[in-house]
Write a protein that holds these residues in place. Structure first.
Motif, PDB file in Angstrom:
ATOM      1  N   SER A 136      64.839 -70.520  96.340  1.00 44.29           N
ATOM      2  CA  SER A 136      64.171 -69.228  96.255  1.00 44.29           C
ATOM      3  C   SER A 136      63.086 -69.347  95.192  1.00 44.29           C
ATOM      4  CB  SER A 136      65.160 -68.111  95.918  1.00 44.29           C
ATOM      5  OG  SER A 136      65.818 -68.381  94.692  1.00 44.29           O
ATOM      6  N   TYR A 137      62.041 -68.514  95.312  1.00 45.84           N
ATOM      7  CA  TYR A 137      60.836 -68.699  94.502  1.00 45.84           C
ATOM      8  C   TYR A 137      60.423 -67.365  93.889  1.00 45.84           C
ATOM      9  CZ  TYR A 137      60.851 -72.735  97.603  1.00 45.84           C
ATOM     10  OH  TYR A 137      61.228 -73.848  98.318  1.00 45.84           O
ATOM     11  N   VAL A 138      60.069 -67.419  92.626  1.00 43.85           N
ATOM     12  CA  VAL A 138      59.570 -66.242  91.922  1.00 43.85           C
ATOM     13  C   VAL A 138      58.242 -66.625  91.264  1.00 43.85           C
ATOM     14  CG1 VAL A 138      60.022 -64.485  90.181  1.00 43.85           C
ATOM     15  CG2 VAL A 138      61.935 -65.457  91.494  1.00 43.85           C
ATOM     16  N   TRP A 139      57.128 -66.235  91.898  1.00 44.39           N
ATOM     17  CA  TRP A 139      55.794 -66.564  91.384  1.00 44.39           C
ATOM     18  C   TRP A 139      55.349 -65.531  90.345  1.00 44.39           C
ATOM     19  CZ3 TRP A 139      52.988 -70.903  92.507  1.00 44.39           C
ATOM     20  CH2 TRP A 139      53.428 -71.682  93.578  1.00 44.39           C
ATOM     21  N   SER A 140      54.508 -65.977  89.441  1.00 46.13           N
ATOM     22  CA  SER A 140      53.962 -65.073  88.425  1.00 46.13           C
ATOM     23  C   SER A 140      53.065 -64.010  89.046  1.00 46.13           C
ATOM     24  CB  SER A 140      53.163 -65.871  87.383  1.00 46.13           C
ATOM     25  OG  SER A 140      52.142 -66.655  88.005  1.00 46.13           O
ATOM     26  N   THR A 141      52.626 -64.239  90.274  1.00 40.14           N
ATOM     27  CA  THR A 141      51.796 -63.268  90.986  1.00 40.14           C
ATOM     28  C   THR A 141      52.624 -62.264  91.777  1.00 40.14           C
ATOM     29  OG1 THR A 141      51.620 -64.854  92.799  1.00 40.14           O
ATOM     30  CG2 THR A 141      49.839 -64.849  91.180  1.00 40.14           C
ATOM     31  N   GLY A 142      53.947 -62.464  91.807  1.00 37.34           N
ATOM     32  CA  GLY A 142      54.823 -61.532  92.505  1.00 37.34           C
ATOM     33  C   GLY A 142      55.305 -62.005  93.861  1.00 37.34           C
ATOM     34  N   GLU A 143      54.691 -63.062  94.416  1.00 39.97           N
ATOM     35  CA  GLU A 143      55.142 -63.555  95.717  1.00 39.97           C
ATOM     36  C   GLU A 143      56.498 -64.246  95.612  1.00 39.97           C
ATOM     37  OE1 GLU A 143      50.570 -63.846  96.184  1.00 39.97           O
ATOM     38  OE2 GLU A 143      52.039 -63.987  94.572  1.00 39.97           O
ATOM     39  N   GLY A 144      57.172 -64.335  96.763  1.00 39.91           N
ATOM     40  CA  GLY A 144      58.457 -65.030  96.834  1.00 39.91           C
ATOM     41  C   GLY A 144      58.450 -66.128  97.868  1.00 39.91           C
ATOM     42  N   THR A 145      57.261 -66.641  98.197  1.00 42.67           N
ATOM     43  CA  THR A 145      57.109 -67.671  99.222  1.00 42.67           C
ATOM     44  C   THR A 145      57.139 -69.066  98.591  1.00 42.67           C
ATOM     45  OG1 THR A 145      54.712 -67.396  99.014  1.00 42.67           O
ATOM     46  CG2 THR A 145      55.813 -66.193 100.779  1.00 42.67           C
ATOM     47  N   PRO A 146      57.431 -70.106  99.389  1.00 41.44           N
ATOM     48  CA  PRO A 146      57.450 -71.473  98.835  1.00 41.44           C
ATOM     49  C   PRO A 146      56.103 -71.911  98.262  1.00 41.44           C
ATOM     50  CG  PRO A 146      58.589 -71.405 100.942  1.00 41.44           C
ATOM     51  CD  PRO A 146      57.912 -70.078 100.788  1.00 41.44           C
ATOM     52  N   THR A 147      54.985 -71.437  98.841  1.00 36.84           N
ATOM     53  CA  THR A 147      53.652 -71.778  98.361  1.00 36.84           C
ATOM     54  C   THR A 147      52.809 -70.508  98.325  1.00 36.84           C
ATOM     55  OG1 THR A 147      52.752 -72.227 100.568  1.00 36.84           O
ATOM     56  CG2 THR A 147      53.809 -74.074  99.408  1.00 36.84           C
ATOM     57  N   ILE A 148      51.726 -70.550  97.536  1.00 35.48           N
ATOM     58  CA  ILE A 148      50.747 -69.470  97.563  1.00 35.48           C
ATOM     59  C   ILE A 148      49.354 -70.090  97.613  1.00 35.48           C
ATOM     60  CG2 ILE A 148      52.196 -67.836  96.342  1.00 35.48           C
ATOM     61  CD1 ILE A 148      50.510 -68.350  93.825  1.00 35.48           C
ATOM     62  N   GLU A 149      48.397 -69.343  98.134  1.00 37.97           N
ATOM     63  CA  GLU A 149      47.009 -69.788  98.204  1.00 37.97           C
ATOM     64  C   GLU A 149      46.171 -68.893  97.289  1.00 37.97           C
ATOM     65  OE1 GLU A 149      43.623 -70.888 101.604  1.00 37.97           O
ATOM     66  OE2 GLU A 149      45.430 -69.758 102.120  1.00 37.97           O
ATOM     67  N   VAL A 150      45.395 -69.518  96.394  1.00 38.25           N
ATOM     68  CA  VAL A 150      44.636 -68.739  95.413  1.00 38.25           C
ATOM     69  C   VAL A 150      43.184 -69.193  95.415  1.00 38.25           C
ATOM     70  CG1 VAL A 150      46.668 -68.392  93.974  1.00 38.25           C
ATOM     71  CG2 VAL A 150      45.155 -70.317  93.504  1.00 38.25           C
ATOM     72  N   ASP A 151      42.298 -68.294  94.965  1.00 38.13           N
ATOM     73  CA  ASP A 151      40.885 -68.620  94.811  1.00 38.13           C
ATOM     74  C   ASP A 151      40.345 -68.169  93.461  1.00 38.13           C
ATOM     75  OD1 ASP A 151      40.844 -65.889  95.057  1.00 38.13           O
ATOM     76  OD2 ASP A 151      39.513 -65.830  96.798  1.00 38.13           O
ATOM     77  N   THR A 152      41.260 -67.823  92.566  1.00 42.16           N
ATOM     78  CA  THR A 152      40.881 -67.298  91.255  1.00 42.16           C
ATOM     79  C   THR A 152      41.340 -68.246  90.153  1.00 42.16           C
ATOM     80  OG1 THR A 152      41.106 -65.045  92.103  1.00 42.16           O
ATOM     81  CG2 THR A 152      41.042 -65.311  89.721  1.00 42.16           C
ATOM     82  N   GLU A 153      40.480 -68.449  89.182  1.00 39.57           N
ATOM     83  CA  GLU A 153      40.809 -69.308  88.048  1.00 39.57           C
ATOM     84  C   GLU A 153      41.941 -68.692  87.233  1.00 39.57           C
ATOM     85  OE1 GLU A 153      37.602 -71.810  85.892  1.00 39.57           O
ATOM     86  OE2 GLU A 153      37.823 -69.994  84.702  1.00 39.57           O
ATOM     87  N   GLY A 154      42.854 -69.539  86.743  1.00 42.21           N
ATOM     88  CA  GLY A 154      43.947 -69.034  85.926  1.00 42.21           C
ATOM     89  C   GLY A 154      45.121 -70.002  85.867  1.00 42.21           C
ATOM     90  N   ILE A 155      46.179 -69.571  85.197  1.00 45.92           N
ATOM     91  CA  ILE A 155      47.424 -70.338  85.083  1.00 45.92           C
ATOM     92  C   ILE A 155      48.489 -69.606  85.894  1.00 45.92           C
ATOM     93  CG2 ILE A 155      49.212 -71.196  83.543  1.00 45.92           C
ATOM     94  CD1 ILE A 155      47.114 -71.378  81.355  1.00 45.92           C
ATOM     95  N   TYR A 156      49.091 -70.322  86.833  1.00 44.21           N
ATOM     96  CA  TYR A 156      50.095 -69.756  87.721  1.00 44.21           C
ATOM     97  C   TYR A 156      51.426 -70.474  87.493  1.00 44.21           C
ATOM     98  CZ  TYR A 156      45.945 -68.017  90.177  1.00 44.21           C
ATOM     99  OH  TYR A 156      44.757 -67.415  90.496  1.00 44.21           O
TER     100      TYR A 156
END
Length: 296
Positions: free
Chosen positions: A100-120
């Protein structure tokens, strides 16, 4: 009780008032490994047994309570840094499943796709309840901004407005690239400067003309702008200038234009009327053509 990665965990039991506990590794007999305490900390997995004793009477419980202490490994996740082009996306993947996954962006998926600079970050929790955190740093490469192009002698120098200049490469033909913003342009009168970032996301270009081509001249003998001439030809003493009227007739030819006075607006000693005229400049096996105005 579960422990992850050999980290010590505290096992604790709730006791009736007036009792204490002794800890064993066997259900009967044996020697206590931890005396007179309701908790025990260990890193060694196995089954532990708790025997209660009445403090006042010294009576011992008829049986011991079994406590299973299980040890598992946390998920082996992958952290990574990415540098991407502007308007590009990147898929962040801790590379561990099932979990199970808990991303700092709030998603719970195995992967996320981003286009914004930052630390995830993502906390990955395996089926045993152990977790690890993967960290991804995403930076967007900076587009080059040409601030100034200057020429000192035959040395062309490119200045950028960007702060970190180590991220850029330079060219004057768009094919051969250099980490240095300097070029020898001894045989050039016109140069197109190209600058790109190292990911080749953005290429900017800007022309630099060593030769200044006037758009008009006014041959009225007032001492200002009386001749059609080129500035910046001192490095090309063999340059040749030809002047044509609007019908293509050759009006004037000047050899060694870099060391001679330009055209005074006459043909066979007679002043020509105000009009548009065409030129052809030959230098160093190259040619420049264009038009200009004679204004009286």
């Amino acid at each position: 009780m579960i422990a992850c990665d050999g980290i010590s965990e505290e096992m604790e039991v709730t006791l009736p008032n007036g009792t204490t506990a002794f800890w064993y590794t066997v259900p009967t007999g044996g020697t206590s490994i931890h005396d007179d305490s309701n908790d025990y900390t260990t890193t060694i997995p196995g089954t532990y047994y708790v025997e209660t004793v009445d403090i006042q009477s010294g009576c011992v419980s008829n049986s011991r309570v079994a406590i299973d202490f299980l040890a598992f490994n946390s998920p082996n996740v992958t952290s990574q840094d990415y540098e991407i082009c502007p308007d590009e996306t990147v898929v962040l993947d801790p590379q561990f499943s099932p979990a199970s996954y808990v991303w700092s962006t709030g998603e719970g998926t195995p992967t996320i796709e981003v286009d914004t600079e930052g630390i995830y970050t993502v906390e990955v929790i395996n089926n045993d309840g152990c977790s690890s955190t993967a960290t991804f740093t995403v930076t967007i490469t900076e587009a080059p901004i040409i601030d100034e192009i200057i020429v000192i002698g035959n040395d062309l120098q490119v200045t950028l407005s960007n702060t970190d200049l180590s991220n850029f490469q330079y060219s004057i033909d768009g094919l051969r690239w250099s980490d240095l913003p300097n070029f020898d342009i001894t045989t050039f009168t016109q140069v197109t400067v190209f600058v790109r970032d190292r990911l080749n996301c953005t290429v900017v270009q800007q022309e630099y003309n060593r030769i200044i081509i006037p758009q008009f001249f006014t041959p009225n003998q007032d001492g200002f702008n009386d001749y059609f001439n080129f500035e910046g030809l001192r490095n090309f003493p063999d340059a040749r200038l030809q002047i044509f009227d609007r019908h293509g007739k050759l009006i004037k030819e000047i050899n060694d234009i870099a060391v001679r006075v330009g055209w005074d607006g006459t043909y066979n000693g007679q002043p020509l009327p105000s009009s548009d005229y065409w030129f052809k400049l030959d230098y160093d096996n190259k040619s420049i053509t264009g038009h200009f105005s004679l204004i009286r």
